[in-house]
Design a protein around this motif. Sequence first.
Motif, PDB file in Angstrom:
ATOM      1  N   THR A 686       0.869  -1.179   0.000  1.00 53.62           N
ATOM      2  CA  THR A 686       0.000   0.000   0.000  1.00 53.62           C
ATOM      3  C   THR A 686       0.901   1.222   0.000  1.00 53.62           C
ATOM      4  O   THR A 686       2.061   1.168   0.413  1.00 53.62           O
ATOM      5  N   VAL A 687       0.369   2.312  -0.476  1.00 52.26           N
ATOM      6  CA  VAL A 687       1.144   3.555  -0.553  1.00 52.26           C
ATOM      7  C   VAL A 687       0.365   4.656   0.137  1.00 52.26           C
ATOM      8  O   VAL A 687      -0.825   4.867  -0.162  1.00 52.26           O
ATOM      9  N   ARG A 688       1.028   5.293   1.112  1.00 51.28           N
ATOM     10  CA  ARG A 688       0.419   6.374   1.879  1.00 51.28           C
ATOM     11  C   ARG A 688      -0.912   5.925   2.496  1.00 51.28           C
ATOM     12  O   ARG A 688      -1.936   6.622   2.473  1.00 51.28           O
ATOM     13  N   GLY A 689      -0.871   4.680   2.980  1.00 46.26           N
ATOM     14  CA  GLY A 689      -1.990   4.175   3.754  1.00 46.26           C
ATOM     15  C   GLY A 689      -3.165   3.666   2.958  1.00 46.26           C
ATOM     16  O   GLY A 689      -4.211   3.360   3.547  1.00 46.26           O
ATOM     17  N   ARG A 690      -3.044   3.520   1.658  1.00 48.70           N
ATOM     18  CA  ARG A 690      -4.193   3.059   0.883  1.00 48.70           C
ATOM     19  C   ARG A 690      -3.741   2.146  -0.268  1.00 48.70           C
ATOM     20  O   ARG A 690      -2.586   2.163  -0.683  1.00 48.70           O
ATOM     21  N   LYS A 691      -4.724   1.367  -0.749  1.00 48.81           N
ATOM     22  CA  LYS A 691      -4.491   0.598  -1.953  1.00 48.81           C
ATOM     23  C   LYS A 691      -4.685   1.551  -3.141  1.00 48.81           C
ATOM     24  O   LYS A 691      -5.786   2.074  -3.343  1.00 48.81           O
ATOM     25  N   PRO A 692      -3.627   1.777  -3.942  1.00 48.50           N
ATOM     26  CA  PRO A 692      -3.672   2.884  -4.909  1.00 48.50           C
ATOM     27  C   PRO A 692      -4.497   2.629  -6.170  1.00 48.50           C
ATOM     28  O   PRO A 692      -4.737   3.557  -6.923  1.00 48.50           O
ATOM     29  N   VAL A 693      -4.901   1.375  -6.416  1.00 49.32           N
ATOM     30  CA  VAL A 693      -5.539   1.047  -7.693  1.00 49.32           C
ATOM     31  C   VAL A 693      -6.992   0.655  -7.446  1.00 49.32           C
ATOM     32  O   VAL A 693      -7.272  -0.219  -6.619  1.00 49.32           O
ATOM     33  N   GLN A 694      -7.899   1.299  -8.166  1.00 52.99           N
ATOM     34  CA  GLN A 694      -9.326   0.998  -7.984  1.00 52.99           C
ATOM     35  C   GLN A 694     -10.001   0.879  -9.334  1.00 52.99           C
ATOM     36  O   GLN A 694      -9.757   1.655 -10.259  1.00 52.99           O
ATOM     37  N   ASP A1001       3.631   0.274   2.962  1.00 54.61           N
ATOM     38  CA  ASP A1001       3.613  -0.867   3.863  1.00 54.61           C
ATOM     39  C   ASP A1001       3.283  -2.105   3.053  1.00 54.61           C
ATOM     40  O   ASP A1001       2.667  -2.037   1.971  1.00 54.61           O
ATOM     41  N   PHE A1002       3.702  -3.247   3.545  1.00 51.65           N
ATOM     42  CA  PHE A1002       3.431  -4.495   2.859  1.00 51.65           C
ATOM     43  C   PHE A1002       1.976  -4.896   3.053  1.00 51.65           C
ATOM     44  O   PHE A1002       1.472  -4.918   4.177  1.00 51.65           O
ATOM     45  N   ALA A1003       1.299  -5.180   1.937  1.00 45.00           N
ATOM     46  CA  ALA A1003      -0.101  -5.607   1.985  1.00 45.00           C
ATOM     47  C   ALA A1003      -0.120  -7.119   2.123  1.00 45.00           C
ATOM     48  O   ALA A1003      -0.141  -7.857   1.136  1.00 45.00           O
ATOM     49  N   MET A1004      -0.110  -7.581   3.351  1.00 43.09           N
ATOM     50  CA  MET A1004       0.032  -9.006   3.619  1.00 43.09           C
ATOM     51  C   MET A1004      -1.284  -9.760   3.502  1.00 43.09           C
ATOM     52  O   MET A1004      -1.298 -10.985   3.424  1.00 43.09           O
TER      53      MET A1004
END
Length: 1006
Positions: A686-694, A1001-1004
Motif C-alpha cells: 500500500t502507498v500512503r496508507g491506501r491501496k492505490p488502484v481501484q 507498507d506491505f499488503a500481507m
Amino acid sequence: MEFFPLNFLSQSYEDIWENYCYVRNSNSIQMWDYIIITASDEQQAQMYRLQIQKRSDSGFLPSSCTYLCIPDPEGKRVGSGGATLSVIQQVIQMCGLENIQHQRILLIHSGGDSKRIPQYSACGKLFSPVPRLLPDGTTSTLFDEFFIQLSSMPERAGGGMLVLSGDVLLLFNPLQISLENKGATAISIKAPAETGSHHGVFLADSEGYVSEFLHKQSVQSLLEKGAVNTHGKVDIDTGLVWLSGELVSELASLVASESSFQKFVNEQARLSFYGDFLYPLALHATEQDYYLQGAEFEINEALLTCRKKLWDLLHGFRLAITKLSPAQFLHFGTTEELRLLTTSMVHEYQQFGWNRHVLSFGIKPESSYSSHMSWIDDSVSIGEGSYIEDSLLASGTSIGARCVVSSLNGSNFSFSISDDTAVHQLQLQDKSFCTRFYGVQDNPKQDQWFGKPINKILADLDIPHASVFDGPDFSLWNAKLFPAISSREESLGWMEEILTWVTTGIIEPDARKRWMQARRMSLASSFHAADAQAILEWQEFLETKIRASLFCQTIENEESHQQAILHLSRNGNLTKQLENVLDMAEAVSLSSRLRLYKSISLLLPDGVKLRGKSASDYEDLCYQALSDEVVKKHVSAFSSANTLPQPVGSSVTVELPVRINWGGGWSDTPPYCFDFGGTVLNAAITVRGRKPVQAKTRGLADLIVRFICEDGGISSEFTSLEPLLACSNPKDPFALHKAVLLACGVLQEGKGGLQDQLSHIGGGIELRTRVSVPKGSGLGASSVLAGACVKAVARLLGMPSDEDTLCYLALCVEQLMSTGGGWQDQVGGLVPGIKLIQTKPGLQQTFSIQKIILADTVLAELRERFVLVYTGQRRLARNILRDVVGKMLTREPRIMEVMQEIQRLAVLMAYELQRGRITEFAKLLDEHWKLSVELDGGTTNTCIDYIFSCCEEFIDGRFIAGAGGGGFLMMILKKGKTRAELEARLEEMFQDSGVAIWDCDFAMEG
C-alpha cells in the motif's frame, strides 16, 4: 600424405585474406591493371563474364581493375601460347603498344573443355568450388583463391604479366615471390621425386636460372640430372610464370599487326605457352632440340615457322626460378580426384578452412559423405564417400557410395543412383535438360563408359554404332548417349532407365526405339549448348534457399542472432534470402517466428522494404504476432454467454495494492517466459496508507459503454463497436479499458454491432478507474489496474475470477494494448503479501505461487529498513521493454546468462528472507541491481545514480521499481540507520525537487 608445415601456410592464408580486404578497399594500393581469363569459345567466355560480374556487383572484386574474358579467335583452338598472344593483342588495343610493358596483367588460362571432369565444362574448371567458405562467409572457387592469393603481388612488381593455369590450386605464401628479373620467372614448389616424375621439373643452375626442363622423367633420370636435393625433393613446375614488361613488349611486337597476328594465332600452329614460349629461355636449350619438342597439335610448317621467330626473340632472355617452401599444389584434374579431395582427403586441409560440408542444409552429424551448396531432405540416403554439389535432393532419393552428384534439382521427385556413378544435369539454351552420367573412374577422353568399352555396350544392347558417333573420335566425350528432355524429372528418369540397361545388358525393344528417336547429346555437345545464365540462376536460387534454411534452423536451435546471420550473405542478395526466411516463418513455432521477425527487423537496411514492410514494421509484426497468439490462446475461453447476474445499476468495486519487484524481473515477460518459464520475487504494498488502484464496474440500462478515468478527470461514452476495438494506441487514455472488455470477451470483433453484443449480456457497462500513484512510477500500477478491471468485470458478469484466470486475462490486456508486459505486476497486485512466483515454459502460463511467510520480528525489521524513494521522474516502459525483449529474442549470449542469474538471485533472496537475514537479502538485491543495468543501460541515468550515491552511507542494498529510468527507487537501510536520517539527507541534497521518501507498507492480506 607427407607432412608439411600447415600452421605456416594456414597463417599465411589468414594474412593473405586480411591483405586482400585492405587492398580491395584502398585507392592508394597498386592492383592489377588487367585481370584476363582465356576461354575456349564465346559461350565459355560469356559464362566467365557472368561469374566476374556477379563478384563485381557484390563488391568482392576491386573496381579499379579491368576484367576481360577472351575466347580463342572464332572459337578455333589456338593453344595456350596463341591464347596468350591474343590477350596481348587485346591489351595493345586498349593501352597502346608503347605502354604495354608498364601494365600489370594477371592472365589465367582456362580455355580447356574439362573433359576429365565434365560437370565443370560449362562453368569452367576455374570456377569450380573449393571446399571452404571464405572468411566473409562466401563460397570459394579456384578463381577466388587465385585472386586473393595474388592480390599482394602488383604493388611489389613493375609492369609485366603473371600467367597461371586455371586448374591447379596452389598453397603458398606469395610474399616469398620476387619478380625483379628482366626476363621471366618460373614459380616452383618442392615435391617428392616420385611426384615430379609425373610432372614438369625445373633444373636450375647455381645462379638461380633454369638450365633445363625435365618433363615426366623417371626418378632415376631426375637423380642423374641432379634435380633431386638431399631431402629427395625436386622443383616442380606449378604453371605460375611471370613475364617481365620488357619480355611482354617483345611478344607484343609479334602481334602488333593483323597479318603477323594471323601467323602466330591459328589452329595449325597451336602454340603452347609452356612449351613454345618457355623452352627457349632455358640456359642449355638448343635451337635444334627446340624444333623437336612435342606440340599441342602437331609439328608442322606453321608451328616451325613460329618457333623460329620465337627462338630469335626469346633466347636472349633468361628464366629465373623462385622456389617456394613450404608450399603445395592440388590438381582438380579428374572426377575421382575431385571426389577424393572433397571426401577422404578433406581433413588434411582443415587448417585452411576446408570442410566436408560447405553451405549445405540437412546434413546429419554422422554423415559419411561430403557436400557443397546442397539442400538435402532428411530421408535422402547417401552412401559413404560420395560428393554432392549444387543439388537439391528430395525425400526418397537414394545415392550410392563413392558417387559424384552435381547440379541436380530433385525438389519434386526422387530417384536412385548406383555406386561409383557421376551425375550432372545441365539446362540447355532451348530450356530443355540433359542429364549426363558416367562412371566416377571413367576418363571421357577414352572409349570407356562405366568401365566397359562403349562398342561392347552398344553391341550388347543392339544399338547401331553410327547412331552414337558422328565422327572418327569414339571417346565417351563425343558419344551421343544422353537424351535432352523438356523436364528435369523425365531427364532423370531416362538416367535411371539407361543405367539399368548398361548394368544388365538388357533393353526392351520399345525402350530402344524411344531412345533412338530421342534427341540425344554427348558430353561435348551438351556442354556447348548449356545455358550459362541458367546455371548461375540455379546456383543463386540454391544458395539463397540454403542460407535462409540454415538461418532459420539456427534460430530454431535457440542460437543467437549473431550466430544465425553468419549463414547469410550480405553481398547483394540479402533481400532474397530474407524473403525465403519469411516463407519459412509460418511453418515454425511461435517463439522461432518472433525471433525471425526480430532478426529481419535488424537486418533490413534503412529505406529498404521487404514485401511492402520496413524494418520497423517487422519489429511491430514481431510483437503483434505475440499479442495475437496470447489473445487467441486465452481470450477464446472467455468469449462467454454470460449475462449480467445482478440488476442493472448494481456495481462491483475492486481495490488493489501495487507491487514492488525484488528479483527475477523480465523473466515474466513474453516470449521469454513462454520459452523458458519465469521466476520472480515481489511484494504487494500500500502507498500512503491506501491501496492505490481501484476499478469499479456497473451495469447500465442503456446499451452503451461508458469509461471514466477519475484520476485523469475524463470520461467517454461509446455507441458503436469500431472505436472500442482500437486499443493499441499508447496515447489513448482508454486503451486499457477497451482492452479489458475485449480480453474478457464482452466485446468481440465480427460478432455483430455494439448494441447486439450488449443485449447479449443484458445491458450496457460502465468501467470507472482510479490510480493514486504517479504514472510511470515503476510500481506496476497500469498492469495492476488491468488486473483490477478484469476482476471487476469478471465479478459483474459472473465469470471465473480465480487468481490464475485473472492473471491470464490481465496479461491479455497488456498484449492487446501492445505494451507487451509480463505477468509479475498483475500477480503482484492481485495476490497479497511477499511471494516467489514461478512458471514453466509454455503459452499456458501456470503460476506456482509460494507465499514467503516471515516471522513477526523479521517482518518488523524489513518494514523498518525498507524505504521507497520517489525520483520525480517517469518513463514509459514500452520502449525499455522492446529493447530488452529484443535482446532476448536475438538470444544475445550475455543477456541470456544474465536472465538465468537474476532468476537464481530471486530464489536466493526468498531464501534469505525466510531465514530472517535482511542484510544478506540486501546484498543480493544490490547484485541484482548491477545485472539489471547490464540488461538495459536505460535502467539507470545520471539522476538515479546521483540519488543512490547520496544515500550510499545509509544503505546496504538498492534497486529500482519497474523497468527503470524513473519512478520509485527501493533501498534497504543499514542496521542502525534510520529513515529520518535518510530523509534529512535527501532533503539536504534535493530540496523541494520531488525526490522524497513515500510512506508504504506491505499488503500481507487481501
